[in-house]
Design a protein around this motif. Sequence first.
Motif, short mmCIF file in Angstrom:
data_model
loop_
_atom_site.label_atom_id
_atom_site.label_comp_id
_atom_site.label_asym_id
_atom_site.label_seq_id
_atom_site.Cartn_x
_atom_site.Cartn_y
_atom_site.Cartn_z
N PRO A 92 0.90 -1.30 -0.02
CA PRO A 92 0.02 -0.18 0.07
C PRO A 92 0.96 1.28 0.05
O PRO A 92 1.84 1.20 0.67
N SER A 110 -8.82 -0.43 -9.52
CA SER A 110 -9.67 -0.62 -8.64
C SER A 110 -9.88 -2.27 -8.17
O SER A 110 -9.98 -2.76 -7.31
N GLN A 117 -4.45 -6.39 0.66
CA GLN A 117 -4.57 -5.90 1.95
C GLN A 117 -4.20 -4.55 1.92
O GLN A 117 -3.27 -4.09 1.21
N GLY A 118 -5.04 -3.51 2.82
CA GLY A 118 -4.33 -2.26 2.80
C GLY A 118 -5.46 -1.30 2.61
O GLY A 118 -6.53 -1.65 1.93
N THR A 119 -5.23 -0.05 2.56
CA THR A 119 -6.28 1.15 2.26
C THR A 119 -5.50 1.75 1.04
O THR A 119 -4.34 2.12 1.17
N THR A 121 -6.16 5.03 -1.95
CA THR A 121 -6.85 6.13 -2.30
C THR A 121 -6.50 6.63 -3.82
O THR A 121 -5.27 6.66 -3.95
N LYS A 146 -15.19 -3.01 -0.13
CA LYS A 146 -15.38 -1.60 0.68
C LYS A 146 -14.68 -0.70 -0.35
O LYS A 146 -13.51 -0.48 -0.29
N THR A 148 -15.29 3.42 -1.26
CA THR A 148 -16.02 4.82 -0.90
C THR A 148 -15.96 5.60 -2.10
O THR A 148 -14.65 6.06 -2.45
N ILE A 157 -11.86 5.56 -2.40
CA ILE A 157 -10.96 5.00 -1.35
C ILE A 157 -11.54 3.49 -1.25
O ILE A 157 -12.58 3.09 -1.03
N ILE A 158 -10.36 2.59 -1.18
CA ILE A 158 -10.59 1.06 -1.39
C ILE A 158 -10.06 0.64 0.01
O ILE A 158 -8.82 0.82 0.24
N GLU A 159 -10.61 0.11 0.95
CA GLU A 159 -10.10 -0.70 1.94
C GLU A 159 -10.23 -2.45 1.60
O GLU A 159 -11.36 -2.97 1.50
#
Length: 438
Positions: A92, A110, A117-119, A121, A146, A148, A157-159
Amino acid sequence: MHTAVEERIIRPARNILGSLRLPGDKSISHRYGMLAAFAEGTSRFTNFSTGADCASTLACMEALGAKINKLGATQSDEGTVEVTGVAGRVTPSSKPLDCGNSGSTMRMISGLLAPQQGTFTLIGDASLSRRPMGRIQKPLAEMGAKLTLTEGHAPLIIEGAALKAIDYTTPVPSAQVKSCVLLAGLQTAGTTTVREAIRTRDHSELALRAFGAEVKRSTESVSITGPQKLHAIEAAVPGDISSAAFFLCAASLFPGSSLVLDSLGLNPTRATLLDVLTALGAHIAVLNLEEKNAELVGTVQITAPPDGLRSTTISGSLAAQLIDELPVLAAIAPYTSGGIRIRDAKELRVKESDRIALVAKNLRAMGAEVEEFEDGLDVPGGQTLHGATIDSGGDHRIAMAFSVAALRAEGETLIQGAESAAISFPEFFTLLDQVAER
Ligand code: S3P
């Protein structure tokens, strides 16, 4: 990065003559770059797209841990790229991933990141930040991701999370959405299927297979059973047929033109323009057809009809397959004898610009008559156009389409925002000068 706004003057031409080899296909380069960066090992590509969009994909993948080595010091190395992949696990990035102007980068990456794993943007420029991203959020959310958005748009934003396989029917034909779901499916246990009513470009399916994945296809669906690993490849990227479209349309305008385009990508899901130009009366010969990594490549020779172009209607599945070529076809339509009618092309309104509105505006600026519809345009034939100031809206395909229209107008045309051509085709104006006889 701030790019200066550039104006270009296009003078009328008498003829298009010569032979060109075009830089690598943008759609294929995105996929090769992204898959190589995700695979295990070092891939090597020649004739990789020189456009800014594919550079955005490579920069995002570099920020996620891949190693990118652009060889380009000498002319013979131009477009040679080596990519060492992350072997299925990205790192990430603390900074947002900048997708620039590129919808393909944002939508496909995306799908690649949602099961990681990770967040993450993802951001883009003003144009990309206006484009619809709900179309990827829907299937990814169905898979359990997930994601947003801000009112349906980037920033995104991808979790990352473990996903579940789905069977998804795309509501709007889109190769980017199909690819997004397949890239998530590649990393997800079970069989993920994408169904589409109109078959969109299939470069992701072919590229995934080239990198060693198993992908099953039927007439209306494509399935991938995950998880699967990808392995590095070596490949020459075929010339970009959507870039070639500007030269093929330009050549078809002048009786006596003759143009040869070498090593051009001729994937059947991309080559519909050749049928349309043939229907309009141009003579097209395809030579030296070969298959490279399952992509068809060949030499195309176009000779313009001695008595001018005829007329045609583009609607239904044709409109979807020709979506990137519609601006240039509409821009040459006034020079046909019977005009060109375009319908079922509402997607043009959500591309890098509202391409229906901008095509109508710029045709009118050149003195043409044109009728605008929600999903297309009617451009009558037999018209004489004059040079004008063209508002490209910062959209590469509008800048290039009207540079082609300008070749047969009376007087000079000024293209505002000409630098946008570099999004897909930085060499456009140089090559146009090379083949346009004045
Ligand atoms: C592309 C798919 C098309 C096309 C775009 C590139 C791709 O977009 O217009 O220029 O490489 O998959 P959609 O998927 O939105 O139809």
